[in-house]
Design a protein around this motif. Structure first.
Motif, PDB file in Angstrom:
ATOM      1  N   VAL A  73     -11.238   1.785 -46.776  1.00  0.00           N
ATOM      2  CA  VAL A  73     -11.424   3.234 -46.642  1.00  0.00           C
ATOM      3  C   VAL A  73     -12.643   3.630 -47.483  1.00  0.00           C
ATOM      4  CG1 VAL A  73     -10.418   5.510 -46.982  1.00  0.00           C
ATOM      5  CG2 VAL A  73      -8.983   3.570 -46.272  1.00  0.00           C
TER       6      VAL A  73
ATOM      7  N   VAL B  13     -12.877   9.714 -47.408  1.00  0.00           N
ATOM      8  CA  VAL B  13     -11.811  10.547 -46.842  1.00  0.00           C
ATOM      9  C   VAL B  13     -12.317  11.978 -46.853  1.00  0.00           C
ATOM     10  CG1 VAL B  13      -9.425  11.335 -47.119  1.00  0.00           C
ATOM     11  CG2 VAL B  13     -10.088   9.011 -47.853  1.00  0.00           C
TER      12      VAL B  13
ATOM     13  N   LEU C  84     -11.493   9.798 -41.540  1.00  0.00           N
ATOM     14  CA  LEU C  84     -11.736   8.659 -42.437  1.00  0.00           C
ATOM     15  C   LEU C  84     -13.051   7.970 -42.052  1.00  0.00           C
ATOM     16  CD1 LEU C  84      -8.225   6.910 -42.431  1.00  0.00           C
ATOM     17  CD2 LEU C  84      -9.092   8.662 -44.006  1.00  0.00           C
TER      18      LEU C  84
ATOM     19  N   LEU D 293     -14.252   4.229 -42.145  1.00  0.00           N
ATOM     20  CA  LEU D 293     -13.677   2.893 -42.342  1.00  0.00           C
ATOM     21  C   LEU D 293     -14.804   1.871 -42.331  1.00  0.00           C
ATOM     22  CD1 LEU D 293     -10.762   3.606 -39.908  1.00  0.00           C
ATOM     23  CD2 LEU D 293     -10.538   3.309 -42.397  1.00  0.00           C
TER      24      LEU D 293
ATOM     25  N   LYS E 203     -10.000   6.882 -51.077  1.00  0.00           N
ATOM     26  CA  LYS E 203     -11.254   6.120 -51.112  1.00  0.00           C
ATOM     27  C   LYS E 203     -11.028   4.803 -51.823  1.00  0.00           C
ATOM     28  CE  LYS E 203     -15.273   7.682 -52.697  1.00  0.00           C
ATOM     29  NZ  LYS E 203     -16.345   8.543 -53.276  1.00  0.00           N
TER      30      LYS E 203
END
Lengths: 321, 321, 321, 321, 321, 321
Positions: free
Chosen positions: F22, F25, F39, F41, F66
């Motif tokens: 991640v 965010v 998100l 990614l 995060k």
């Protein structure tokens, strides 16, 4: 022909009979007001001061100017702890008879540097960059000048052939940097070979190393750009594409890296960036090594030097002193 | 032919039927994810935003790009407190049919500026400086380009004809400075007329004002130097003495005054110093006056502006607000 | 009364009988330890060194200090290649009897400068700016001081009347700049006439040019602001509106253009910006012209000078050398 | 009278009925184009945002401007994770009825700061420095203004009474420095008490903290110098010797320490040097402490902050986070 | 033992019989080429020059080098207006017999400074900061060195004991600043006591004050950080928590405040910020006071000094001159 | 195990089932006030954005922060012209199970870099420099860390293994520079291998690349110096002479070349100078090459980029666009 006498190594009592360059002429005065003159005489090995020409002898050096070449006869004496050359005869030498490589600091034989340059040129892919380099490096007149020109007047590589030596150093360093970042070597090489061509018009080196008027008023960066432009315009058929031409000019103009160092534009291509770093590294480390070699930078027995002008007032450390 | 519609003064409800320049294309998205497009349309009087082209109309502006010229039909509406142009028809116009002076900001009639230039040229003593100026200013192609080129892309005199106007301002100011310090007016004038010629190759102005690749990679200072060199090499007989040539190049190369402003050499002649001050004064005071005129620089009823980018983050005071 | 003797042009053998200013007093020592003294003597035409006063004559110059005025009798001799004044008699002159304009560098007749100032004042529209200028320029005491004050101590216009001359130059240049950018001439003119009034309290000029304590501790920018404030407060009825007062103060305080040059605020009005550029242009080009005139800046036969202190270490080019 | 409601601590559901300052007015637009307004409301404890006034309610805030004081009735709600004040009624309050100390950030009770000032004044030896201080500090109008003025608009001590607090901090620190270097305390103290008086004319603080036009155009340093000059000129008999007057002016003018920070002269007396260091230390450490207190400078759970504007882009460390 | 003779106050004719430090050895030459030598001799009160050792006496000073200690017998004579010591006998003194506090500038009795340090240490709360300080300040060897080390070589506090004195000044000033901004005093104090410990390894002070090789190559900031790290690693049980250790290192490394002053990090904690300001204030005001005391900085009767090197080329004002 | 999915190349409609990092965010809000989350990614191949998690799905990403690693199942969709990953399932992965080289940018196989290092080490002459290098490079724990550490957090070589790669590049370039200026290769090499060891304590790289608290408060230069000092103190017998130790510390401390770049001392040995240039060249050209590769730096069809942050706001030219 024998090698020039090594001026820094002259033993007291040695007889000297040599052509020498007048590096400096000091007019001084005794306390009773009578004048005397001291010459600094030089050849490729270094310099030595003359004994004073006292009032009665001052006529012997009348008209002798900085930059003249004179045939000197004399003997090495001692003044306190310093050697000085007691001159008994001093005659001007016609400039056309002078072998400058005996009188001026020099990198010596330039063959190995040329060899490296030619090796690299052979590797270049056919195309505009190669042809642009050839416009200069295939010209015997250019080569004759380039292999004698110093790379600076009183800073790094300030010696005959210094520019060619510096050029090869830049190439050698740039090649390695180009490898690590995948820059186009042919472009970088063209930059290394052409970035400082302006110095041919910016400097005079037969005698004292001096700036020309063009060097003062335009600077070697702009002069190099103009010289490149003219050669590119010469041939009958276009040999260099417009974009190649821009990239070559950009290499020349941006090689100092920053506006405040005299480049009117900062590097915008990876190849110009590589060239700038290689150029700086060659110049700075040569200056640094010279500062370490120069005994006068250090007090007796000191390992840390005085502040060094060419290194932005830094002190250097020579260790184990 | 009627004057272009004044975009900043359009009343709500007015019908517009005009060729306009696409100044900007904003792709945006509604909260439900559907796309819409807003155009900024411009002519020489200023700019106006279009009403949004919602999803169903987005096809109407497909392919319309920044810098395009379009024939627009629409009506002026209101969106909160801002006028917007509700476009009903929009057709591309072929660039060769475009009258750019109707679409781009412009200094207007350039005749008075040319008149001043010619007055000055007539006064010049015969000699290299006059001939060098003539190599450019006697060439109709040069004149056509020069009278349209802006003096900057988004800073001082960023309008068609701005370069010619700036040139005359520099001349007018330089003349006065030259008088006070006894600089050679012919040399200063040659500098005023030639210092910015590089902008002809550094900028594009038919449509959006943009930097060329040569402008980015070489800069207008070096480009001007190259352009001067080429013209000086052209004529069959040498018309400009070597020293005059150096002095002219020095004027072009040093006119920014400091290395960090992009001049590879600083002014070394009185005439170059005068030129530099006149150039700075024209540019800075034009920027300053523009900053005062621009309402968006001031909050409502404020007499002190926000920091102004083109004035090195200074605030300006408009008084009596 | 005859013009003062031209000291730089004295022929060997000339008899001199003149009041002269003691510019410098050098105490020196012979190698046997006995003292001697050399004076530098000056008048408005330049300077000359005295022959040494040897031990036996040192009493003749006892008590003679820098800045004194002395009545000198002597004869011009030669010491190596330099002329020197062999002084046979030297008597102090009472300061109240001194005609300083014969002893100090001077712009000469100030009438034309005053004429220009008055021409401009007549043109000014009635109002606060005109009245503020009048508070100073209608005051005979102010005029007497102003027309003698130098514009700097050892830099641009460092001569009696230099400040008035500089003031008019600033006005002349500013007028032209103001025209190109539509600045309000009356405001610019008020700024030109008042920006440097602080120098009246910052400098001393009857004798050596020196900084006053107020000049050191407050600077001429702040002193000018205080002097303006006091005059504006004097009259019985308010003659200058509050905003005009702020704008005048702003002109005085911001005229150096940048904080690092000693202005506590940067120019925020177009008129202050114009003033700043005119002031810089007058100062810089005057310095530049002086650097070119000063032979000592150039080596023999050199066209490029040594680095010049007042030009930020730049070298200048005098051409055709 | 009860203390003002603590805005940062309002619980959801609380009813509010308070006079509040309109800190900001944001005009925004919904995606369908309908307008809404959000107010930022403030009192001495901090700030809170209003719930949006949607289209139908926008009339309620028509004419409400930044800096207004309004009597607000409403209830605290929640919008996502942020509290917002749902305003049901909002009426303007006449400025003459406003108790600013309830609405603006404030140092609170200023008695202890005055006490310290008076303690110091009593210790001062009789003389010009003491009398100069008295010209201001014995004047009730000056005291009323001084005890309310903030020390900056949005930087260190930006709160009612901040200037007095800062003054005492400077005094306290300067006293200690003066002791270590044997500076004259009376002079340093006079400097501490007078260095920032110009802020009374440079700032407005009844409502939003704002720069006056005089503050923008002249700056608080020059304003302070003018204010001092006027008071010194007022009394019927001279009370301050000329040199004392110069030293006082020097303290005011040089207290920023460097030209580029807005002082037209750098400190030339030991006392001015001490004052400058004490002033910087008080300002910088107050800013630093504030940066550490401000939660918004840190990401969640972060111990190292974002770059802080008032600390020259430094990051600060709050430890143990 | 009697106090050392006060060299600056020696009357002509006085007989001197003292151990003195050879501060400088000048090798010079008469106009006839014969060498002579002048010594500068020093003790804690100041310096005096010797009369020349002429050719015939030069052997007497053969081998005498800067930094040697010699037992001198001689008599004070006069050379023009300067006193000089006519040396009749001069014998080397073994360094182990030298009482350096008689020969070098010194703060004198260090007891009061130690007392202050101990007072502060007693107040410290038990914990890592106190223990870290103790690792140094409880060590008799450290104390012996610390109470003799100068705070600089030729700048502020360049005298034996100067470092301890500076340390206490920093503490005294920092304490006051810490109070005004609520910094943690124990942390600030630890910083004051430890920030300059690196000078113990960076300087040599028994004889001439000199930089060590470590001082040149690493600098006292990094040396202090290394010394701190080693002591913290020594004890058998961990006494200082990891975060305390980081904060202590941060105080040492950041105390110069800015990267360009040799701190590799800028202050990130309030305590480091306080320390930096106290350190600067102590150093700068000590330099300033010294510049005012040094008569050689001022021309005869001048109240404004020459530019002072240690004050960044500022001039200082001594008033009432 | 298959290679990680190439996120920048995902075709619309592809099903993804992968562990992903991640990277970010974003909490956002619809116009009706309802929240949604997007998100970012990432894995070692690049990044992709998720489709929004609307209000009803926001609970799925509650607590996702995060730096977390999640096992994701989803399908690639299209939002206007951008691909987005419509996530249907998302489960946390325990950090101890994570194969970071699949999730983070990485130089890939580090074997060739190690090979080069070992080749060089074998060549080193026996002695202190070789032994000092061995203290680190013979330690398997050091090697494990070193081969994973990035060379910067978001600048040059910001990828797993970047530090080792950068180390070898520095060595390769330095070797060539050392040759041209006759620097001692063993010393330069020791510097190349040790100059950045401080980054092991200054950075965290298992997950997001982040600065440690020690990295913020002390910086990697000082940390490296401390790490070197500790290892040199460890062995039972001294293996490195005192001067070698100083030279090694000097290499580490001075490698940034200038105080303002965070080195507390500037290079004083030729070897430190060489190291500094090689380090700069590797870092700058890597940044430059990355800037050219990054499409987002260029507008559509533009050959000249936007100003690039990591290149000091320069624009770069990619040619043939």
């Amino acid at each position: 022909m024998p090698a020039p006498v090594s001026l820094p190594d002259l033993a007291v009592g040695t007889r000297v009979e040599e052509p020498l360059l007048v590096w400096d002429v000091e007019q001084r005065t005794q306390s009773d007001g009578s004048p005397f003159v001291i010459l600094t005489l030089a050849n490729s090995t270094g310099r030595v001061k003359s004994a004073p020409f006292w009032s009665s002898d001052v006529h012997k050096v009348e008209g002798v100017q900085k930059g003249a070449v004179v045939s000197v006869i004399g003997e090495v004496g001692l003044y306190r702890t310093d050697r000085q050359l007691k001159v008994t005869s001093l005659r001007p030498v016609a400039r056309e008879l002078v072998d400058w490589s005996r009188l001026l600091p020099s990198v010596g034989d330039v063959t190995p540097w040329w060899k490296k340059v030619e090796e690299w040129r052979v590797e270049m892919a056919d195309g505009g960059f190669r042809r642009a380099v050839g416009l200069f490096y295939d010209d015997p007149d250019f080569r004759t000048q380039y292999e004698r020109c110093p790379a600076s007047l009183n800073n790094h590589h300030a010696e005959l052939g210094g520019l060619l030596k510096h050029t090869v150093e830049v190439g050698v360093i740039a090649r390695q940097i180009a490898k690590t970042c995948n820059a186009a070597w042919d472009v970088v090489l063209a930059g290394a070979l052409l970035h400082d061509i302006g110095k041919l018009e910016a400097y005079r080196w037969d005698g004292l190393f001096e700036m020309t008027e063009a060097g003062s008023l335009l600077g070697h960066v702009a002069l190099g750009s103009l010289m490149l432009d003219r050669r590119l315009d010469e041939p009958e058929q276009p040999v260099v594409a417009e974009e190649e031409r821009l990239l070559l000019q950009h290499l020349v103009l941006s090689h100092h890296g920053e506006l405040e160092f005299g480049s009117p534009v900062r590097p915008m291509t990876l190849e110009a960036e590589v060239l700038h770093f290689a150029d700086s590294a060659s110049a700075a480390t040569t200056n640094f090594a010279a500062a370490l070699r120069e005994a006068a930078n250090f007090g007796d027995g000191e390992s840390v030097s005085k502040p060094i002008w060419t290194l932005d007032r830094r002190r250097v450390y020579r260790g184990g002193a």
